[in-house]
Structure formats: structure tokens, C-alpha cells
Design an enzyme around this catalytic site. Sequence first.
Site, PDB file in Angstrom:
ATOM      1  N   HIS A 308       3.743   3.711   5.408  1.00 47.17           N
ATOM      2  CA  HIS A 308       5.217   4.295   6.068  1.00 47.17           C
ATOM      3  C   HIS A 308       5.043   5.147   4.646  1.00 47.17           C
ATOM      4  O   HIS A 308       5.237   4.602   3.507  1.00 47.17           O
ATOM      5  CB  HIS A 308       6.392   3.958   6.871  1.00 47.17           C
ATOM      6  CG  HIS A 308       6.936   4.852   6.708  1.00 47.17           C
ATOM      7  ND1 HIS A 308       8.451   5.156   6.434  1.00 47.17           N
ATOM      8  CD2 HIS A 308       7.500   5.303   8.322  1.00 47.17           C
ATOM      9  CE1 HIS A 308       9.054   5.897   7.035  1.00 47.17           C
ATOM     10  NE2 HIS A 308       9.033   6.555   8.074  1.00 47.17           N
ATOM     11  N   ASP A 366       5.623   3.870  15.632  1.00 45.51           N
ATOM     12  CA  ASP A 366       5.469   4.545  16.486  1.00 45.51           C
ATOM     13  C   ASP A 366       3.536   3.930  17.083  1.00 45.51           C
ATOM     14  O   ASP A 366       3.284   4.154  17.727  1.00 45.51           O
ATOM     15  CB  ASP A 366       4.333   5.842  15.676  1.00 45.51           C
ATOM     16  CG  ASP A 366       5.302   7.362  15.399  1.00 45.51           C
ATOM     17  OD1 ASP A 366       5.217   7.321  14.303  1.00 45.51           O
ATOM     18  OD2 ASP A 366       6.177   7.641  16.606  1.00 45.51           O
TER      19      ASP A 366
HETATM   20  C1  SDX Z   1       7.138   8.648  11.197  1.00 47.02           C
HETATM   21  O1  SDX Z   1       9.292   9.673   7.076  1.00 47.02           O
HETATM   22  C2  SDX Z   1       9.522   9.211   8.134  1.00 47.02           C
HETATM   23  O2  SDX Z   1      11.390   8.199   7.923  1.00 47.02           O
HETATM   24  C3  SDX Z   1       9.097   9.152   9.169  1.00 47.02           C
HETATM   25  C4  SDX Z   1       9.492   8.421  10.664  1.00 47.02           C
HETATM   26  C5  SDX Z   1      10.695   8.963  11.152  1.00 47.02           C
HETATM   27  O3  SDX Z   1      11.550   7.622  11.377  1.00 47.02           O
HETATM   28  O4  SDX Z   1      11.438   9.582  10.941  1.00 47.02           O
HETATM   29  O5  SDX Z   1       8.883   6.804  10.300  1.00 47.02           O
HETATM   30  C6  SDX Z   1       8.555   8.790  11.663  1.00 47.02           C
HETATM   31  O6  SDX Z   1       6.906   9.522  10.765  1.00 47.02           O
HETATM   32  C7  SDX Z   1       6.316   7.691  10.842  1.00 47.02           C
HETATM   33  C8  SDX Z   1       4.537   7.479  10.201  1.00 47.02           C
HETATM   34  C9  SDX Z   1       3.925   7.886  11.897  1.00 47.02           C
HETATM   35  N1  SDX Z   1       2.401   8.814  10.927  1.00 47.02           N
HETATM   36  C10 SDX Z   1       1.520   7.730  11.219  1.00 47.02           C
HETATM   37  O7  SDX Z   1       1.723   6.304  11.570  1.00 47.02           O
HETATM   38  C11 SDX Z   1      -0.258   8.302  10.588  1.00 47.02           C
HETATM   39  C12 SDX Z   1      -0.702   7.459   9.567  1.00 47.02           C
HETATM   40  N2  SDX Z   1      -0.011   6.697   8.759  1.00 47.02           N
HETATM   41  C13 SDX Z   1      -0.573   7.407   7.890  1.00 47.02           C
HETATM   42  O8  SDX Z   1      -0.849   9.206   8.314  1.00 47.02           O
HETATM   43  C14 SDX Z   1       0.821   7.707   6.803  1.00 47.02           C
HETATM   44  O9  SDX Z   1       1.121   6.210   6.252  1.00 47.02           O
HETATM   45  C15 SDX Z   1       2.000   8.143   6.302  1.00 47.02           C
HETATM   46  C16 SDX Z   1       1.704   9.631   6.905  1.00 47.02           C
HETATM   47  C17 SDX Z   1       2.883   8.134   7.382  1.00 47.02           C
HETATM   48  C18 SDX Z   1       2.093   8.504   4.522  1.00 47.02           C
HETATM   49  O10 SDX Z   1       2.317   8.388   3.726  1.00 47.02           O
HETATM   50  P1  SDX Z   1       2.041   8.701   2.640  1.00 47.02           P
HETATM   51  O11 SDX Z   1       3.249   8.121   1.887  1.00 47.02           O
HETATM   52  O12 SDX Z   1       1.433   9.673   1.698  1.00 47.02           O
HETATM   53  O13 SDX Z   1       0.775   7.370   1.992  1.00 47.02           O
HETATM   54  P2  SDX Z   1      -0.824   8.208   1.187  1.00 47.02           P
HETATM   55  O14 SDX Z   1      -1.275   9.061   2.676  1.00 47.02           O
HETATM   56  O15 SDX Z   1      -0.480   8.543   0.203  1.00 47.02           O
HETATM   57  O16 SDX Z   1      -1.536   6.868   1.806  1.00 47.02           O
HETATM   58  C19 SDX Z   1      -1.819   6.076   0.597  1.00 47.02           C
HETATM   59  C20 SDX Z   1      -2.603   4.981   0.989  1.00 47.02           C
HETATM   60  C21 SDX Z   1      -3.991   6.448   0.957  1.00 47.02           C
HETATM   61  O17 SDX Z   1      -5.049   5.158   0.498  1.00 47.02           O
HETATM   62  P3  SDX Z   1      -5.632   6.239  -1.126  1.00 47.02           P
HETATM   63  O18 SDX Z   1      -5.739   7.402  -1.135  1.00 47.02           O
HETATM   64  O19 SDX Z   1      -4.445   5.261  -1.741  1.00 47.02           O
HETATM   65  O20 SDX Z   1      -7.179   5.706  -1.423  1.00 47.02           O
HETATM   66  O21 SDX Z   1      -2.551   4.214   2.191  1.00 47.02           O
HETATM   67  C22 SDX Z   1      -3.908   5.025   3.077  1.00 47.02           C
HETATM   68  C23 SDX Z   1      -3.628   6.391   2.269  1.00 47.02           C
HETATM   69  O22 SDX Z   1      -5.520   6.021   2.566  1.00 47.02           O
HETATM   70  N3  SDX Z   1      -3.262   5.249   4.216  1.00 47.02           N
HETATM   71  C24 SDX Z   1      -3.746   4.551   5.296  1.00 47.02           C
HETATM   72  C25 SDX Z   1      -2.963   5.013   6.405  1.00 47.02           C
HETATM   73  N4  SDX Z   1      -1.975   5.226   6.118  1.00 47.02           N
HETATM   74  C26 SDX Z   1      -1.862   5.140   4.799  1.00 47.02           C
HETATM   75  N5  SDX Z   1      -4.942   4.132   5.229  1.00 47.02           N
HETATM   76  C27 SDX Z   1      -5.390   4.057   6.603  1.00 47.02           C
HETATM   77  N6  SDX Z   1      -4.418   3.727   7.783  1.00 47.02           N
HETATM   78  C28 SDX Z   1      -3.354   4.108   7.951  1.00 47.02           C
HETATM   79  N7  SDX Z   1      -2.383   4.731   8.881  1.00 47.02           N
END
Ligand code: SDX
Length: 431
Positions: A308, A366
Amino acid sequence: MAGKSKTAKLIIGANEIELPIHSPSAGANVIDVTTLYNQAGVFTYDPGFTSTASCDSTITFIDGYKGELLHRGYPIDQLADKSHYLEVCFLLLYGYLPTGAELEDFEHRVTTHTMLHEQMMYFFRGFRRDAHPMAVMTGVVGAMSAFYHDSTDITDSWQREVASIRLIAKMPTIAAMAYKYTIGQPFVYPLNNLDYASNFLRMCFAVPAEEYQVNPILSRAMDRIFTLHADHEQNASTSTVRLASSSGANPFACIAAGIACLWGPAHGGANQACLEMLKEIGTVDRIPEYITRAKDKDDPFRLMGFGHRVYKNIDPRARVLKKSADEVLELLGIEDNPLLQVAKELENMALNDQYFIEKKLFPNVDFYSGIILEAMGFPTSMFTPIFAVSRTVGWISQWKEMIADPQVKIGRPRQLYLGETLRDYVDIENR
Ligand code: SDX
């Protein structure tokens, strides 16, 4: 605007720029950069808005490190336990917990607006039967501005109020109709003697051929899911609604934009993607393979329902939903649901894995919601529409807050331009 406190000094070349710092009632201070470009001819740069506050708000606050979510100051755990969705809607919209009489009046206003204009039935007929319900909702909600002209003038506070009630009231009806349409069953009209969650369940699952009895366990679980998804600061879909509304667009068009944004798998579409992931994993012994893939930079796979932008601790909504999943599945007699076993073991393994610990990746809202929704009989395609039904009050509350602000301006970000500089046109014979 919260009170101003000290200032920040920015040195750019020989220039020293002084910018005001505003202090919040909770959370991070903000550096006010509204005059930066005029003072120094430079922009700030923050794709994805990782360090940018887009507005001030009094509605919802998240402490990502504590794993705390407050709606008008009340913690989500208490609201999920003691309140119910329409009372939370009142709280988000008007800023305080209603008296008994206020709540009764509000619930009456919502209940008596649940029917959709009869002409809109024909709108559904234009979609293919196999359309995703989110595609149908985006289209139908946007089309509401073609049916409810008497609540599209955003400069009229009464029309804003009517549009708010209409959207909150009609969203479950539209979502249920989108579902019925895709399964070829007749639409079910709302019943005014049912509460919000029970009405939605009946509109989804009742058929004309037999009486439908609302299961109180499912109705309570449905209401709790609505409560937990109601609002969440300036997430992507809420920011979409705010930006669309800043041009003066009508509320139905702006909420349709929010629905479209929510659909993405990185946002509200994650609940569907998460359940599909759990089904693909299938059994506990296959979890390590998927955790390895999630950590592999060359593999686009991510653990859906994990991570998140704001929470660097467990999402408090996931905590409530995990408990609710146990309760609902046990009460439904499916406590040995294999998906729940995979989810619990996946959570346990990920939370003990260095990669997830270092990156502070915890289950989010989720992760468990899909397990409950599937147990309630919904197909995965209905998970995000249910999220949209719930989040409508959050979008509307944030929209009302923004539109009522006399300082509101159209949102118009700038850019870091990396394209070609000025050059002359070349005639085709000279290319
Ligand atoms: C919702 O914003 C809100 O408030 C949203 C929400 C709401 O109520 O409105 O809470 C609802 O959207 C919840 C989130 C649902 N999405 C998912 O579950 C999809 C999986 N999660 C990721 O796609 C990600 O964690 C996000 C999109 C939720 C957040 O992305 P960020 O903040 O842009 O973080 P990032 O992509 O830069 O990740 C940081 C690091 C990365 O690694 P590095 O590049 O630093 O090496 O963490 C890794 C990412 O690769 N990473 C994950 C991961 N999420 C982040 N690695 C594996 N699995 C994951 N799920």
C-alpha cells in the site's frame, strides 16, 4: 486551511526562497509551494504523488505506520464494530455522528431514492451480456447526467445535496442490475422495508420464481464490507473525482470517472485479482513458488492484496475483514474453505519473509474481502462493483468538500518536458 507555522528555506543558485509550512491536526506538515513557480521559475516534480498533498481535508486520516484509519476522527475498527454503513455515510457527508432523528431522516431519504429512472433500463440493453459489471456501471452512472438534470448544477447547494443522495441510494441498484444483466436474470426492484445491505443482497440474489429471505449473517457482513471501503483520503479514484470536479463537471460524470479509475488492478480491481491469484495458487504447497515470483524483479507478478502507498503496517481494514472472514465462513459452515487456508498461510509466509518485511508489504483491504464476497455467492466480477458502491459516499463527501471551498481552482499540473525543442516543419519531399 490549517494554521501556518514556520517556513522552509529553499536555496536555488543565488536565490533563497522562503515557503510557508502548514501544520496539520494530525500527520505530516506540508510545505506550501503554490508561489514557488512565480518566485523561482521552477516546478516541484513528484510523479505518482508520493510526497505531495493535493488538498486539505477534514474527512479521513490515515496513519500508515500505526495502521490507523479515522473517519472524522473515529477509528475504523470502532465504526465497523458499532456503527453501520448509512450512519458512516452521514458521518462522512456531514462531519458528525447523527442523532436518532437525523439518522432516521437520512435513511428515509436514501431509501426513497433507490429506484432508477425506468427509461435507464433500456440503457443496459445496449451492453453485451458478457460485459464486465464495472464497464456497465461506468456507463450507466455517467448516463445519469442525462436523466437527472435537476441535480447537475454544482453551484446550487440543494442540487449538490440531491445528487449526493441519489448517487448513494442508486449505486446498489445499478450494481445489482449490472450483475443481473450479465447473468440473464430479470432486474429486481429495491424494497423500502429493507436496510441498505439487505436490499442490495436481495436485488442481486432474488428471483421472481421464489421468495427471497435475507440471511442476517450475510447482511451484517455486507454492511461491514460497505463500511470498511467507504473512504480513504486522496487515493487514486478519489483524486480522479476531485480533478474531474475541479473543471465544474456534473457529479454523475465525476463519479463515473472515479469508477473507471477504481477498476484498475492496482487499486479497487485488486480484490478480484487477489481472489483469482489465490485460486491460481490453489494449495498451500504452491505458495513459495508465488512468493519467489513476487520478489523477482524480472517477473511482473505481484502479490495482489499486498502492499500500500500509505500503510507500512497492516491495513486496519484487512484486520477487521480477516476476523469477519473467519466468522462468516464458520457461520456458513465452510470454515475449512481452502482459499481461506491459502490466504492465511500466504499472509503468514509473506509476513515472515525478509523481502516483504524490508519493503513493509502487508495485507491490504483487498486481501480478505474477496474470500468473504465469494462465500456470500458473488462472482469475482462483482467484487470491484461492490467496492464502488461503498466508495461512492467517500467520493461524494470529498467532492462536496472541494466544491464548497470558495478557493477551489481547476486542477492543472505542469510537467518536466523532455521532448524536442523548437524546430521547423520539413516538407515531405525533403524528409
Ligand atoms: C487499494 O490508495 C489507497 O488508499 C487505495 C485503497 C483505497 O481504499 O482506496 O487502499 C484501495 O487500492 C489497495 C491496494 C490494492 N492493490 C493491490 O493489492 C495490488 C498489489 N499492490 C501493489 O501493486 C502496490 O503495493 C500498490 C499499488 C498498492 C502500491 O504501490 P506503490 O506505493 O507505488 O509502491 P511501489 O509499487 O513503488 O512498490 C514499492 C516496492 C517495489 O519494489 P522496488 O521497486 O522498491 O524494488 O515494493 C514492491 C515493488 O516492486 N511491491 C510489491 C508489491 N507491492 C509493492 N512486491 C510484490 N507484491 C506486491 N504486492
